[in-house]
Design an enzyme around this catalytic site. Sequence first.
Site, PDB file in Angstrom:
ATOM      1  N   ASP A  73       0.789  -1.060   0.303  1.00  0.00           N
ATOM      2  CA  ASP A  73      -0.051  -0.147  -0.026  1.00  0.00           C
ATOM      3  C   ASP A  73       1.164   1.391   0.366  1.00  0.00           C
ATOM      4  O   ASP A  73       2.298   0.980   0.532  1.00  0.00           O
ATOM      5  CB  ASP A  73      -0.770   0.153   0.732  1.00  0.00           C
ATOM      6  CG  ASP A  73      -2.142   0.538   0.754  1.00  0.00           C
ATOM      7  OD1 ASP A  73      -1.962   1.621  -0.205  1.00  0.00           O
ATOM      8  OD2 ASP A  73      -3.551   0.367   1.784  1.00  0.00           O
ATOM      9  N   ASP A 114     -10.811   1.722  -2.537  1.00  0.00           N
ATOM     10  CA  ASP A 114     -11.904   1.387  -2.093  1.00  0.00           C
ATOM     11  C   ASP A 114     -13.150   1.529  -1.575  1.00  0.00           C
ATOM     12  O   ASP A 114     -13.726   0.388  -0.865  1.00  0.00           O
ATOM     13  CB  ASP A 114     -10.870   3.034  -0.589  1.00  0.00           C
ATOM     14  CG  ASP A 114      -9.481   1.690  -0.046  1.00  0.00           C
ATOM     15  OD1 ASP A 114      -9.485   1.579   0.062  1.00  0.00           O
ATOM     16  OD2 ASP A 114      -9.142   3.204  -0.497  1.00  0.00           O
TER      17      ASP A 114
HETATM   18  C1  GLA Z   1      -5.938   1.347   2.676  1.00  0.00           C
HETATM   19  C2  GLA Z   1      -6.358   0.620   1.764  1.00  0.00           C
HETATM   20  C3  GLA Z   1      -7.322  -0.604   2.201  1.00  0.00           C
HETATM   21  C4  GLA Z   1      -6.697  -0.801   3.603  1.00  0.00           C
HETATM   22  C5  GLA Z   1      -5.645   0.473   3.997  1.00  0.00           C
HETATM   23  C6  GLA Z   1      -5.715  -0.419   5.116  1.00  0.00           C
HETATM   24  O1  GLA Z   1      -6.807   2.740   2.617  1.00  0.00           O
HETATM   25  O2  GLA Z   1      -6.758   0.689   0.094  1.00  0.00           O
HETATM   26  O3  GLA Z   1      -8.333  -1.603   1.401  1.00  0.00           O
HETATM   27  O4  GLA Z   1      -5.938  -1.449   3.028  1.00  0.00           O
HETATM   28  O5  GLA Z   1      -5.209   1.591   3.767  1.00  0.00           O
HETATM   29  O6  GLA Z   1      -5.695   0.815   6.187  1.00  0.00           O
END
Ligand code: GLA
Length: 687
Positions: A446, A509
């Site tokens: 990420d 997300d």
């Molecule tokens: C980001 C990612 C999510 C999740 C969060 C965790 O927002 O896109 O899918 O992994 O971080 O903090």
Amino acid sequence: MPIDVSADGRVFLLSTKSMSYACCLEDSGLVAHLHWGPRLPSVEELAVPIRWDLSPNDPVAQLTPEEYPCHGGFRYKQQCLAAELADGTRELDMRYRRHEVRGDVLVIHLADPIAGLGVGMYYRVSEDLDLIARWTVVRNEGSESVELTAVASAMFHVDRRELAVSNVHGIWGAEQQPFRQPVGYGKVVLESRRGISSHHHNPYAVLDSGATETDGEVFFAALEYGGNFKVVAEPSPYGSTSVSLGINDYDFSWPLAPGETFEAPRVVAGYSGTGLATMSHQLHRYARRLMRDDRSRPVLYNSWEATGFNVTESNQRELARLAAPLGAELFVVDDGWFGNRASQLDGLGDWCVNPGKFPDGLTPLIDEVKALGMAFGMWIEPEMVNPPTRLYAEHPDWIHHTPGRDTQTSRDQWVLNLALPQVQEFIFTMIDDLLRNNDISYLKWDANRPIAQVGADPSVWHRHMLGVYAVVDRVTAAHPGVLIEACASGGGRIDLGTLAHFDDFWTSDNTDALDRLTIQRGYSLIYPAKAMRAWVTDSPNFLTGRAVPLPFRFHVAMTGSLGIGMDLRKTSDSDLATATAMIETYRRIRPIIAEGDLYRLVGGLDQEYWAVLYVHGASAALFVFRPVARIGRRPLHVRLRGLDPEATYRYRIDASTFEHTGTYLMNHGIEFSFYGDFASQLVEFSS
Ligand code: GLA
């Protein structure tokens, strides 16, 4: 012949299955565009244009549609290369020096002996993929250092003015929203200045003058780069339109010592005479070949929406025990397993297992996950650090920062400077240890904030990106069986540059199935379903509050690379049974989705119905959606595409079985009549 050079050595014709691309050496010594469009039979039919100044204000250098225009002389148009020479001047005069053909690659060398710079324009022809790739190498051939201040990868020209440019716009949670707008007058600039390709626009250009999915000419080019990019479409007053792509020259400069080279990222470009679907097929095939690992992507369970930061050994075990019988093949523990990670405030950088949450380390959980028949995966965010961590206390100078200024956080974190070799080493060692000490076969990498405040050296933006690629490549070389998903707060890092190093994209997300229809449609223009992670999550959705029935949520996610993100502890038995059946179906049709050709039959925000078809060899899978029944409740009559006209296809709709020829299905089609909102159907075809 994929590469043809005219007898006088001045015209270069590159041909793929259905496209030709030609450039030539003009009398001025400039290398200029000649043709981009349908295939031409012979290089000898192409003549080098003769140009003269149209007026004192319209000089030849301005008129000539150069393949790689440089700053200097009478050039007021968009340029590809700019540099500051040792004496402070910026004048460049790049002219043809020589060319060479090396297999399927044509290299045209330009040079400016006074500036001491050489440019190699590289063209690779992929006949079977129907695409060409272009990239550029700049060499310092002088005896003094030069500062490059702009190095685009390539410029292309289309021989007409009335064009529209298509791309996507978006924000977090609303990535990949397609738009199409006239090039008009002035320039259209699409860019990222965030250090990642971003949620906002994407590094590609699609130009057309009225193409549809199935008809019309489309000219397209996509950049293999995930950092700051710039795409500029500029109409020329002389009748054509140029488009350049490359690293953004905003806050960019790169020192080039004598003898050094700078290689600008590759651009892949093509032409379709049969609309957008053909463009997507060509790019999807290219992208699948670009991907390092050709295995099918596992159906995963991810714990993020179920447990957030509050992961513990026991809640992950519980979820794993529920995920395995559904047919999940991989269990991914998301954020929260390491350091002092109770919220977004702390932990990033301290990549040791949190002993309060996993008292005996990860092994007991991994053993259970494996005993349940699933592989194990982990979330990491290696480019980041939270202020309270030990990593920051020990290495405060490892973050991107500007001395004398407060370094601002975003999501309570700073970005590590991956331009620094010691940072790359730290990250590689951390991941290598994690993978050596634990049986992990999947990482979700990420990056939850953009880069800012980079300090004095503007080359750092690009060096950071190269650092990311270097670390990822080292990890995959040391652990070739591990798949790595690229995530940047959802879909902030979706681009061909990322796909050349990572194995999956986290698309957004936003897991609301209705919103996903547009996000995934925008994504599908350029990028392949195989890399498009799509989860089924709880209803009502956490982000939108929208309630959507489970079959609809599944069908939307099954058009990509399926994942489950529901809190299975709260899922009813009947929903668990539905999920099990859906996952079984998905695993059966997965090769069609992942490797097939995608046809966007119907869809868009103005449409009542959406339908997407995947065709792979003798099989096909059709998904039909109707989110909201509009007044009048009309049925959908949809014609299929891409089938074998001669073949007889068998398929079932509800309890009825049908047999029809490809010709019938493509020329007549199928009618769907749905009842109620959020209706959806999957039809499997085999011949
Ligand atoms: C980001 C990612 C999510 C999740 C969060 C965790 O927002 O896109 O899918 O992994 O971080 O903090």
